[in-house]
Each structure stands twice: as structure tokens, then as C-alpha cells.
Motif scaffolding. Sequence first.
Motif, PDB file in Angstrom:
ATOM      1  N   ASP A 175      -3.339   1.727  -5.885  1.00 14.20           N
ATOM      2  CA  ASP A 175      -2.856   1.113  -7.126  1.00 14.20           C
ATOM      3  C   ASP A 175      -2.819   2.134  -8.258  1.00 14.20           C
ATOM      4  N   PHE A 176      -3.801   3.047  -8.270  1.00 11.64           N
ATOM      5  CA  PHE A 176      -3.812   4.074  -9.317  1.00 11.64           C
ATOM      6  C   PHE A 176      -2.591   4.970  -9.218  1.00 11.64           C
ATOM      7  N   ARG A 209       0.323   4.224  -7.974  1.00 11.37           N
ATOM      8  CA  ARG A 209       1.492   3.461  -8.430  1.00 11.37           C
ATOM      9  C   ARG A 209       1.530   3.398  -9.958  1.00 11.37           C
ATOM     10  N   TRP A 210       0.365   3.190 -10.565  1.00  8.79           N
ATOM     11  CA  TRP A 210       0.292   3.155 -12.022  1.00  8.79           C
ATOM     12  C   TRP A 210       0.651   4.525 -12.597  1.00  8.79           C
ATOM     13  N   ASN A 221       3.758   5.095 -15.116  1.00  7.70           N
ATOM     14  CA  ASN A 221       3.438   5.347 -16.515  1.00  7.70           C
ATOM     15  C   ASN A 221       3.443   6.811 -16.925  1.00  7.70           C
TER      16      ASN A 221
END
Length: 72
Positions: free
Chosen positions: A3-4, A6-7, A11
Motif C-alpha cells: 500500500d505504501f 501505491r501511495w 503522490n
Amino acid sequence: MTDFMRWLYANYIKPQLDQEDISAYETSVSLMDTCLDENLKIQHNRVLEFYASHAFLLGLRTGAGLKEAVRQ
């Protein structure tokens, strides 16, 4: 991917890629927009996310590895 990652891609990495000058690759990028159907565009974007994220990590690892070489 985590998830990190992807973030991080959404971003940090993607906004950086969107700001880059693509004039040398304009024809190729244009072909990607016109030749791919919607499903292939989605798959292409996922592959871009994967490779761009891992290239970023490779840069971090390379920089960390070079730290020792610079000290000597």
C-alpha cells in the motif's frame, strides 16, 4: 506492491513523471493514447506504476550502496 508503494507512486512518482518534458518521446506517447483500447491502457498504466516504483527503489538502494564507496 505494498500500500505504501501505491501511495508513493500516486503522490510522488506519478506527479513527477507528469511534469517531465516528453518532447523527445511525444510520438510514442501519442501512439499509446490512440492505439490502445481502454483495457490495455489500464494494463499499461499498471505496468508503468510497477516499473516506476521499482526504479525509484533501485535508486534509493544504489544511493545507499554508494555511500560507502564515497567515504573511501
